[in-house]
Write a protein that holds these residues in place. Structure first.
Motif, PDB file in Angstrom:
ATOM      1  N   PHE A  21       0.817  -1.207   0.000  1.00 45.63           N
ATOM      2  CA  PHE A  21       0.000   0.000   0.000  1.00 45.63           C
ATOM      3  C   PHE A  21       0.859   1.270   0.000  1.00 45.63           C
ATOM      4  O   PHE A  21       0.372   2.367   0.263  1.00 45.63           O
ATOM      5  CB  PHE A  21      -0.972   0.024   1.189  1.00 45.63           C
ATOM      6  N   TYR A  22       2.124   1.120  -0.320  1.00 43.45           N
ATOM      7  CA  TYR A  22       3.037   2.262  -0.353  1.00 43.45           C
ATOM      8  C   TYR A  22       2.530   3.308  -1.352  1.00 43.45           C
ATOM      9  O   TYR A  22       2.231   2.996  -2.499  1.00 43.45           O
ATOM     10  CB  TYR A  22       4.435   1.785  -0.747  1.00 43.45           C
ATOM     11  N   ARG A  23       2.414   4.546  -0.895  1.00 43.18           N
ATOM     12  CA  ARG A  23       1.939   5.669  -1.700  1.00 43.18           C
ATOM     13  C   ARG A  23       0.566   5.400  -2.316  1.00 43.18           C
ATOM     14  O   ARG A  23       0.272   5.858  -3.425  1.00 43.18           O
ATOM     15  CB  ARG A  23       2.962   6.018  -2.789  1.00 43.18           C
ATOM     16  N   PHE A  24      -0.268   4.686  -1.590  1.00 41.68           N
ATOM     17  CA  PHE A  24      -1.609   4.431  -2.104  1.00 41.68           C
ATOM     18  C   PHE A  24      -2.398   5.722  -2.276  1.00 41.68           C
ATOM     19  O   PHE A  24      -3.338   5.759  -3.081  1.00 41.68           O
ATOM     20  CB  PHE A  24      -2.367   3.480  -1.169  1.00 41.68           C
ATOM     21  N   ASP A  25      -2.030   6.770  -1.563  1.00 37.07           N
ATOM     22  CA  ASP A  25      -2.729   8.048  -1.727  1.00 37.07           C
ATOM     23  C   ASP A  25      -2.558   8.612  -3.132  1.00 37.07           C
ATOM     24  O   ASP A  25      -3.268   9.551  -3.512  1.00 37.07           O
ATOM     25  CB  ASP A  25      -2.257   9.058  -0.678  1.00 37.07           C
ATOM     26  N   GLN A  26      -1.653   8.016  -3.940  1.00 36.37           N
ATOM     27  CA  GLN A  26      -1.475   8.408  -5.337  1.00 36.37           C
ATOM     28  C   GLN A  26      -1.917   7.308  -6.307  1.00 36.37           C
ATOM     29  O   GLN A  26      -1.697   7.410  -7.514  1.00 36.37           O
ATOM     30  CB  GLN A  26       0.004   8.743  -5.588  1.00 36.37           C
ATOM     31  N   PHE A  27      -2.567   6.293  -5.794  1.00 37.31           N
ATOM     32  CA  PHE A  27      -2.926   5.114  -6.589  1.00 37.31           C
ATOM     33  C   PHE A  27      -3.965   5.466  -7.659  1.00 37.31           C
ATOM     34  O   PHE A  27      -4.970   6.099  -7.365  1.00 37.31           O
ATOM     35  CB  PHE A  27      -3.471   4.040  -5.658  1.00 37.31           C
ATOM     36  N   GLN A  28      -3.724   5.020  -8.881  1.00 36.77           N
ATOM     37  CA  GLN A  28      -4.631   5.301  -9.996  1.00 36.77           C
ATOM     38  C   GLN A  28      -5.099   4.017 -10.687  1.00 36.77           C
ATOM     39  O   GLN A  28      -5.567   4.055 -11.822  1.00 36.77           O
ATOM     40  CB  GLN A  28      -3.925   6.197 -11.029  1.00 36.77           C
ATOM     41  N   GLY A  29      -5.018   2.894  -9.990  1.00 33.35           N
ATOM     42  CA  GLY A  29      -5.290   1.612 -10.620  1.00 33.35           C
ATOM     43  C   GLY A  29      -6.738   1.171 -10.647  1.00 33.35           C
ATOM     44  O   GLY A  29      -7.031   0.037 -11.021  1.00 33.35           O
ATOM     45  N   ILE A  30      -7.668   2.051 -10.242  1.00 31.80           N
ATOM     46  CA  ILE A  30      -9.093   1.744 -10.292  1.00 31.80           C
ATOM     47  C   ILE A  30      -9.740   2.598 -11.375  1.00 31.80           C
ATOM     48  O   ILE A  30      -9.465   3.799 -11.483  1.00 31.80           O
ATOM     49  CB  ILE A  30      -9.772   2.020  -8.927  1.00 31.80           C
ATOM     50  N   ASP A  40     -10.690  11.199  -4.596  1.00 24.68           N
ATOM     51  CA  ASP A  40      -9.461  11.518  -3.877  1.00 24.68           C
ATOM     52  C   ASP A  40      -9.661  11.361  -2.374  1.00 24.68           C
ATOM     53  O   ASP A  40      -8.770  10.893  -1.654  1.00 24.68           O
ATOM     54  CB  ASP A  40      -9.005  12.943  -4.188  1.00 24.68           C
ATOM     55  N   LYS A  41     -10.833  11.746  -1.892  1.00 21.79           N
ATOM     56  CA  LYS A  41     -11.115  11.670  -0.468  1.00 21.79           C
ATOM     57  C   LYS A  41     -11.159  10.222   0.005  1.00 21.79           C
ATOM     58  O   LYS A  41     -10.604   9.888   1.066  1.00 21.79           O
ATOM     59  CB  LYS A  41     -12.437  12.363  -0.156  1.00 21.79           C
ATOM     60  N   LEU A  42     -11.804   9.347  -0.777  1.00 26.41           N
ATOM     61  CA  LEU A  42     -11.852   7.936  -0.391  1.00 26.41           C
ATOM     62  C   LEU A  42     -10.459   7.318  -0.459  1.00 26.41           C
ATOM     63  O   LEU A  42     -10.060   6.564   0.439  1.00 26.41           O
ATOM     64  CB  LEU A  42     -12.814   7.164  -1.290  1.00 26.41           C
ATOM     65  N   ARG A  43      -9.716   7.632  -1.507  1.00 25.25           N
ATOM     66  CA  ARG A  43      -8.360   7.082  -1.636  1.00 25.25           C
ATOM     67  C   ARG A  43      -7.504   7.486  -0.448  1.00 25.25           C
ATOM     68  O   ARG A  43      -6.781   6.664   0.119  1.00 25.25           O
ATOM     69  CB  ARG A  43      -7.734   7.568  -2.948  1.00 25.25           C
ATOM     70  N   ALA A  44      -7.604   8.749  -0.037  1.00 21.70           N
ATOM     71  CA  ALA A  44      -6.826   9.215   1.116  1.00 21.70           C
ATOM     72  C   ALA A  44      -7.265   8.509   2.398  1.00 21.70           C
ATOM     73  O   ALA A  44      -6.430   8.176   3.250  1.00 21.70           O
ATOM     74  CB  ALA A  44      -6.984  10.729   1.263  1.00 21.70           C
ATOM     75  N   GLY A 111      -8.760  -7.154   5.575  1.00 13.97           N
ATOM     76  CA  GLY A 111      -9.950  -6.357   5.336  1.00 13.97           C
ATOM     77  C   GLY A 111      -9.673  -4.912   4.975  1.00 13.97           C
ATOM     78  O   GLY A 111     -10.607  -4.105   4.924  1.00 13.97           O
ATOM     79  N   MET A 112      -8.418  -4.566   4.700  1.00 13.26           N
ATOM     80  CA  MET A 112      -8.063  -3.177   4.397  1.00 13.26           C
ATOM     81  C   MET A 112      -8.345  -2.846   2.946  1.00 13.26           C
ATOM     82  O   MET A 112      -7.833  -3.487   2.025  1.00 13.26           O
ATOM     83  CB  MET A 112      -6.577  -2.935   4.688  1.00 13.26           C
ATOM     84  N   GLY A 113      -9.117  -1.788   2.732  1.00  8.18           N
ATOM     85  CA  GLY A 113      -9.491  -1.403   1.384  1.00  8.18           C
ATOM     86  C   GLY A 113      -8.316  -1.024   0.511  1.00  8.18           C
ATOM     87  O   GLY A 113      -8.330  -1.273  -0.700  1.00  8.18           O
ATOM     88  N   ALA A 114      -7.271  -0.427   1.083  1.00  6.65           N
ATOM     89  CA  ALA A 114      -6.114  -0.039   0.276  1.00  6.65           C
ATOM     90  C   ALA A 114      -5.438  -1.257  -0.333  1.00  6.65           C
ATOM     91  O   ALA A 114      -5.080  -1.269  -1.519  1.00  6.65           O
ATOM     92  CB  ALA A 114      -5.119   0.747   1.130  1.00  6.65           C
ATOM     93  N   VAL A 115      -5.280  -2.300   0.459  1.00  9.55           N
ATOM     94  CA  VAL A 115      -4.665  -3.535  -0.033  1.00  9.55           C
ATOM     95  C   VAL A 115      -5.583  -4.228  -1.035  1.00  9.55           C
ATOM     96  O   VAL A 115      -5.139  -4.712  -2.082  1.00  9.55           O
ATOM     97  CB  VAL A 115      -4.330  -4.468   1.146  1.00  9.55           C
ATOM     98  N   ALA A 117      -7.843  -2.895  -2.959  1.00  9.81           N
ATOM     99  CA  ALA A 117      -7.863  -2.146  -4.214  1.00  9.81           C
ATOM    100  C   ALA A 117      -6.571  -2.341  -4.997  1.00  9.81           C
ATOM    101  O   ALA A 117      -6.585  -2.520  -6.224  1.00  9.81           O
ATOM    102  CB  ALA A 117      -8.092  -0.664  -3.934  1.00  9.81           C
ATOM    103  N   ALA A 118      -5.442  -2.313  -4.293  1.00  8.80           N
ATOM    104  CA  ALA A 118      -4.147  -2.461  -4.958  1.00  8.80           C
ATOM    105  C   ALA A 118      -3.967  -3.843  -5.584  1.00  8.80           C
ATOM    106  O   ALA A 118      -3.166  -4.004  -6.506  1.00  8.80           O
ATOM    107  CB  ALA A 118      -3.021  -2.187  -3.966  1.00  8.80           C
ATOM    108  N   THR A 119      -4.721  -4.835  -5.101  1.00 10.16           N
ATOM    109  CA  THR A 119      -4.622  -6.191  -5.652  1.00 10.16           C
ATOM    110  C   THR A 119      -5.828  -6.522  -6.533  1.00 10.16           C
ATOM    111  O   THR A 119      -6.138  -7.693  -6.756  1.00 10.16           O
ATOM    112  CB  THR A 119      -4.519  -7.221  -4.519  1.00 10.16           C
ATOM    113  N   SER A 120      -6.500  -5.511  -7.039  1.00  8.43           N
ATOM    114  CA  SER A 120      -7.612  -5.695  -7.971  1.00  8.43           C
ATOM    115  C   SER A 120      -7.202  -5.227  -9.354  1.00  8.43           C
ATOM    116  O   SER A 120      -6.216  -4.509  -9.528  1.00  8.43           O
ATOM    117  CB  SER A 120      -8.843  -4.900  -7.508  1.00  8.43           C
ATOM    118  N   ALA A 121      -7.987  -5.617 -10.358  1.00  7.50           N
ATOM    119  CA  ALA A 121      -7.874  -5.050 -11.695  1.00  7.50           C
ATOM    120  C   ALA A 121      -8.666  -3.750 -11.725  1.00  7.50           C
ATOM    121  O   ALA A 121      -9.461  -3.477 -10.824  1.00  7.50           O
ATOM    122  CB  ALA A 121      -8.403  -6.051 -12.716  1.00  7.50           C
TER     123      ALA A 121
END
Length: 297
Positions: A21-30, A40-44, A111-115, A117-121
């Protein structure tokens, strides 16, 4: 030192890089067109949940097994509403620790949404990415890369031919060059299918077809749903403890592991099996010969 506010960097740097989840606040994979609620608010907020959890683990010197088996997380009001978690005593954007969440499918890493999301297409979940993440990041047992001509699974989980992604993967596994690895990966990924690409709990796909979160590993072990996955990870606890030890030592030393590190890693792993907390693990590292002495050139 672990209680210092600077210890937050361990949460963002060490745990973030290790667990994805490193730098997930900049994640654009969804795909924002498919999921306009991924703002942006949900991602943060998803990122802050992960960082706050691991900062708590470090600063409060919690047992390392809570990474996987904690029944708590950190939520603010919007994130609680996103997850459908009820009775969160916080206002607005303030994050608070929320306990006893196992019945609401929350708590700990899985159960963490950041993880999730990062492991989804971009437009659907990915049992392959999530299963590979469990093997690689948690159990420290990576699989080889896929063959060049392996093909791909459709980008959406609602398919015009009526087949589910699970059925597509079953056909994919008929390729003998794919079957061995997918037998290890897919059951672990299917266990997390009840979480959508934004980490929300669901019982069915977008077309109404029910989700089957079960799978059978090569040795005949059945894993079903997130709780079944946690049970499996408890049984594989020595692999998780070894992975934590290897990752933390590598982070502290700034280099890859060496044969001479094995005795120290075994001590760290054995200590975790006896219930060592994160602070105990850190003490083993900083008092080690590897950390205190500079290797001669």
């Amino acid at each position: 030192m672990l209680r210092d506010t600077k210890a937050r960097r361990l949460a963002t740097e060490f745990f973030g890089q290790w667990l994805g989840f490193y730098r997930f606040d900049q994640f654009q994979g969804i795909d924002a067109g498919r999921f306009p609620e991924f703002t942006d608010k949900l991602r943060a907020a998803l990122y802050e949940e992960a960082v706050a959890f691991f900062e708590h683990l470090v600063r409060e010197d919690r047992p390392v097994d809570e990474v996987l088996f904690a029944d708590y997380t950190f939520l603010n009001r919007p994130l609680a509403e996103h997850y459908g978690v009820v009775a969160v005593a916080t206002n607005g954007d303030d994050f608070v620790k929320v306990d006893s969440l196992a019945d609401q499918h929350r708590g700990g890493l899985l159960g963490m949404g950041a993880v999730l999301a990062a492991t989804s297409a971009p437009r659907r979940t990915s049992a392959v990415k999530r299963g590979d993440w469990v093997l690689r990041r948690i159990l420290g047992t990576p699989v080889p890369p896929p063959p060049a001509n392996v093909g791909s699974i459709p980008a959406d989980d609602v398919l015009t031919d009526g087949l589910t992604v699970r059925q597509r993967l079953a056909a994919h596994r008929k390729n003998t060059s794919c079957a061995n690895c997918h037998a290890r990966i897919d059951p672990l990924g299917f266990a997390l299918e009840p979480y959508d690409p934004l980490g929300r709990w669901r019982d069915a796909y977008g077309d109404g077809k029910p989700i089957d979160p079960s799978g059978t590993l090569r040795d005949g072990t059945t894993v079903s749903g997130p709780e079944g996955l946690r049970d499996y990870l408890r049984r594989e606890g020595s692999k998780f403890h070894h992975t934590v030890s290897v990752k933390l030592l590598g982070y502290a030393l700034g280099r890859a592991g060496m044969v001479s590190d094995r005795p120290l890693i075994e001590q760290m792993t054995d200590g975790l099996a006896r219930g060592d907390r994160f602070g105990d693990l850190v003490v083993r590292v900083v008092t080690s010969e590897q950390f205190r002495d500079q290797r001669s050139q």
